[in-house]
Design a protein around this motif. Structure first.
Motif, short mmCIF file in Angstrom:
data_model
loop_
_atom_site.label_atom_id
_atom_site.label_comp_id
_atom_site.label_asym_id
_atom_site.label_seq_id
_atom_site.Cartn_x
_atom_site.Cartn_y
_atom_site.Cartn_z
N GLU A 111 0.83 -1.20 0.00
CA GLU A 111 0.00 0.00 0.00
C GLU A 111 0.87 1.26 0.00
O GLU A 111 0.58 2.22 -0.72
CB GLU A 111 -0.94 -0.01 1.20
CG GLU A 111 -1.99 1.05 1.14
CD GLU A 111 -3.06 0.88 2.21
OE1 GLU A 111 -4.23 1.09 1.87
OE2 GLU A 111 -2.72 0.56 3.36
N SER A 153 1.47 6.52 -6.99
CA SER A 153 0.39 7.44 -7.36
C SER A 153 0.85 8.89 -7.24
O SER A 153 0.60 9.70 -8.14
CB SER A 153 -0.82 7.18 -6.46
OG SER A 153 -1.85 8.10 -6.75
N LYS A 198 0.84 4.09 -2.98
CA LYS A 198 0.62 5.51 -2.72
C LYS A 198 1.79 6.35 -3.23
O LYS A 198 1.60 7.42 -3.81
CB LYS A 198 0.38 5.75 -1.24
CG LYS A 198 -0.98 5.24 -0.79
CD LYS A 198 -1.20 5.41 0.70
CE LYS A 198 -2.58 4.90 1.08
NZ LYS A 198 -2.82 4.97 2.52
N LEU A 248 -5.84 7.55 -7.72
CA LEU A 248 -6.34 6.20 -7.53
C LEU A 248 -7.43 6.17 -6.47
O LEU A 248 -7.40 6.96 -5.52
CB LEU A 248 -5.21 5.25 -7.11
CG LEU A 248 -4.07 5.08 -8.11
CD1 LEU A 248 -2.92 4.31 -7.47
CD2 LEU A 248 -4.56 4.36 -9.36
N THR A 249 -8.36 5.25 -6.62
CA THR A 249 -9.40 4.99 -5.63
C THR A 249 -9.14 3.61 -5.06
O THR A 249 -8.81 2.69 -5.80
CB THR A 249 -10.79 5.03 -6.30
OG1 THR A 249 -10.96 6.31 -6.93
CG2 THR A 249 -11.90 4.81 -5.29
N LYS A 250 -9.34 3.47 -3.76
CA LYS A 250 -9.13 2.18 -3.12
C LYS A 250 -10.45 1.42 -3.06
O LYS A 250 -11.43 1.89 -2.49
CB LYS A 250 -8.56 2.35 -1.71
CG LYS A 250 -8.26 1.03 -1.03
CD LYS A 250 -7.66 1.26 0.36
CE LYS A 250 -7.40 -0.05 1.06
NZ LYS A 250 -6.87 0.19 2.42
N TYR A 310 -6.33 -0.91 -5.92
CA TYR A 310 -6.43 0.51 -6.24
C TYR A 310 -6.72 0.62 -7.74
O TYR A 310 -6.19 -0.15 -8.54
CB TYR A 310 -5.12 1.23 -5.91
CG TYR A 310 -4.96 1.51 -4.44
CD1 TYR A 310 -5.24 2.77 -3.93
CD2 TYR A 310 -4.55 0.52 -3.56
CE1 TYR A 310 -5.11 3.03 -2.57
CE2 TYR A 310 -4.41 0.77 -2.20
CZ TYR A 310 -4.69 2.03 -1.71
OH TYR A 310 -4.57 2.29 -0.38
#
Length: 169
Positions: free
Chosen positions: A36, A43, A40, A50-52, A58
């Motif tokens: 994760e 990104s 991040k 990005l959307t989780k 993601y």
């Protein structure tokens, strides 16, 4: 003679015991936290928002698609895709505009199973898949070139164009 056999037997048993090494236990939660943080960081540096998803995948929907049907696990999909590591090295892809990968959704990695129903036929999505929803802690070889090796615990970066959805009858 008996002493030699006994000595060889003991050496053999010792070698077998020494060779038995316990495999490292896969700590899914710890690895997910590492993955994760990497996602991040990627990104932030790439500028891709990005959307989780609740599964941990993601995603970034590039194009929603216009198909009428919601994608389900029993559907057969035809896609064009490019799979990269976070280092931007490509490990797998469809190679031409007419080349598609055809599969039943429930037969592929969990990250694709979670991400592809977010779009419809004609849609395009970027999926960043943590290792627990990809190849986990297993190294995977794609193709013949060394650059196509996916190391264990890799975050996978897929850009997928959903060309066709065939509903199960």
């Amino acid at each position: 003679m008996l002493k030699n056999r006994l000595l060889l037997g003991m050496i053999f048993i010792g070698c077998v015991i020494a060779a038995c090494e316990k495999p490292e236990v896969y700590d899914e939660q710890s690895q997910y936290e590492i993955d994760e943080a990497l996602i991040k960081k990627w990104s932030d540096s790439s500028g891709v928002v990005l959307t989780k998803h609740e599964s941990g995948v993601y995603y970034n929907i590039i194009k929603e698609g216009t198909g009428a049907d919601v994608v389900t696990l029993d559907d057969t999909l035809k896609v064009q895709y490019e799979g990269k590591l976070l280092t931007d090295s490509v490990f797998s892809q469809t190679t031409a505009e007419t080349d598609t990968f055809r599969f039943v959704l429930k037969t592929v990695m969990p990250g694709w199973q979670q991400g592809l129903p977010l779009i419809k036929e004609g849609g395009e999505i970027r999926l960043l898949i943590p290792s627990k929803l990809g190849y986990r802690n297993y190294p995977v070889k794609h193709g013949e070139l060394p650059r196509q090796q996916v190391p264990a615990n890799s975050v996978l970066n897929f850009k997928i164009d959903l060309k066709k959805v065939v509903k199960k009858k």
